[in-house]
Enzyme design. Structure first.
Site, short mmCIF file in Angstrom:
data_model
loop_
_atom_site.label_atom_id
_atom_site.label_comp_id
_atom_site.label_asym_id
_atom_site.label_seq_id
_atom_site.Cartn_x
_atom_site.Cartn_y
_atom_site.Cartn_z
N SER A 108 0.84 -1.19 0.00
CA SER A 108 0.00 0.00 0.00
C SER A 108 0.88 1.23 0.00
O SER A 108 1.99 1.22 0.54
CB SER A 108 -0.90 0.00 1.24
N SER A 109 0.38 2.32 -0.55
CA SER A 109 1.15 3.56 -0.56
C SER A 109 1.35 4.13 0.83
O SER A 109 2.21 4.98 1.04
CB SER A 109 0.46 4.61 -1.44
N CYS A 110 0.58 3.65 1.82
CA CYS A 110 0.72 4.17 3.18
C CYS A 110 2.02 3.71 3.84
O CYS A 110 2.34 4.16 4.95
CB CYS A 110 -0.47 3.77 4.04
N TYR A 137 -1.23 -0.48 10.28
CA TYR A 137 -1.42 -1.15 9.00
C TYR A 137 -0.17 -1.02 8.14
O TYR A 137 0.29 -1.99 7.53
CB TYR A 137 -2.62 -0.54 8.28
N LYS A 141 2.40 -3.92 6.45
CA LYS A 141 2.67 -4.00 5.02
C LYS A 141 4.17 -3.88 4.72
O LYS A 141 4.69 -4.54 3.82
CB LYS A 141 1.88 -2.92 4.27
N HIS A 180 -12.83 3.24 2.75
CA HIS A 180 -11.92 4.27 2.28
C HIS A 180 -12.70 5.44 1.70
O HIS A 180 -13.90 5.35 1.47
CB HIS A 180 -10.96 3.69 1.24
#
Length: 316
Positions: A108-110, A137, A141, A180
């Site tokens: 994920s970009s997070c 989270y 990841k 989201h």
């Protein structure tokens, strides 16, 4: 990959997994392993290892995850880090034990810092603190990504990862608190239109900028990456373009047909100020997104209406 390759799609009932299954089927792949949670609970190590040993997939795509928006991440951080760490470790090690030679892990970009260079390159990972609202989270990841990197280095397995930007499309979760931003906006504006409401209240100031990728584009990118002989350990997947949340909200409002006004609740957090992916590595390999945001919103709203009418709308 050949059409008869045994491919396990972990999380095939989710938005990303189901999109990838559609992409594989469109390309003529028929030997797909699609067990439900009742058959293999990926949080359970022993059951996951046993499933891998019994079914012997040749290629694995790990799209399974516990996901949610800002509120869900802030409210249940222990659940997010525990379950996602377990899924990553169990799938990666289970694949290694059963002889899998190729695995692609969905990140994920997070994973990138809260204050990162814009657009965010892959090598900005771990250079400064994460966004606090989804740190749990993100850490899980990052751990999954690093598992793949180190398993590749130590065992010579082609385990690699893809980092998508904010996703949307058919099969999204439309729960108003746990979804989201894209899905939440679709539902908020639709219900406001249906009820004749005068206004829709939206969290934040609208100034934060986000990049949105249609899930069918992501599925196509994953299909592409699984056929690259020597892919990077991890690679960004996005459009390379972003919009402000205000601009996005107004686009959804227009397409849904809500005629009231938008009220911005600035007492609520915006989250990360900007999240734009540097997609130069992927475009350099020969892949680019095809579905524009306007087209994507229209397609997603049509899918929302169809899912709602059929009683298949995800809301949890």
């Amino acid at each position: 990959m050949k059409p008869d390759t045994r491919i396990y799609v972990a999380g095939h009932r989710g938005m990303v997994g189901s999109a990838f299954v559609r992409r594989l089927q469109a390309a003529g792949f028929t030997n797909l392993l699609l067990p439900g949670r009742d058959e293999v609970d990926l949080v359970d190590q022993a059951k996951t290892y046993a499933w891998f040993e019994k079914n012997k997939p040749e290629v694995v795509f790990v799209a399974a995850a516990k996901v949610g928006g800002i509120l869900a991440n802030k409210t249940y951080p222990a659940d997010f880090i525990r379950d996602n760490l377990a899924i990553a470790l169990n799938c990666v090690e289970g694949a290694r034990r059963s002889g899998v030679q190729r695995l692609l892990f969905l990140g994920s970009s997070c994973i990138y810092p809260k204050i990162a260079p814009q657009p965010m390159p892959e090598d900005c990972l771990l250079t400064s603190p994460l966004e606090p609202t989804n740190e749990a989270y993100a850490l899980a990841k990052i751990a999954g990504l690093k598992l793949c990197q180190h398993y590749r280095n130590q065992y010579g397995l082609l385990f690699h990862s893809a980092m998508p930007t904010n996703l949307y499309g058919p099969g999204d979760n439309y729960h108003l608190q746990n979804s989201h931003v894209f899905a939440a906006f679709i539902r908020k504006f639709h219900e406001a239109k249906e009820s004749g409401a005068k206004e829709v209240v939206v969290w934040g100031t609208g100034a934060a900028k986000r990049e949105f990728l249609h899930v069918d584009d992501l599925a196509d990118a994953i299909f592409f990456l699984l056929q690259v002989d020597d892919p990077p350990d991890w690679i960004n997947v996005g459009t390379g373009e972003d919009v402000s949340i205000k601009e996005f909200a107004e686009a959804v409002q227009r397409i849904v047909g809500f005629e009231g006004r938008i009220v911005w609740d600035s007492s609520k957090p915006d989250g990360t100020p900007r999240k734009l992916m540097d997609v130069s590595r992927l475009s350099g390999l020969g892949w680019k997104a095809k579905i524009g945001l306007e087209e994507g919103i229209r397609k997603t709203y049509a899918a929302f209406l169809e899912e709602k009418s059929a009683g298949r709308l995800r809301d949890f």
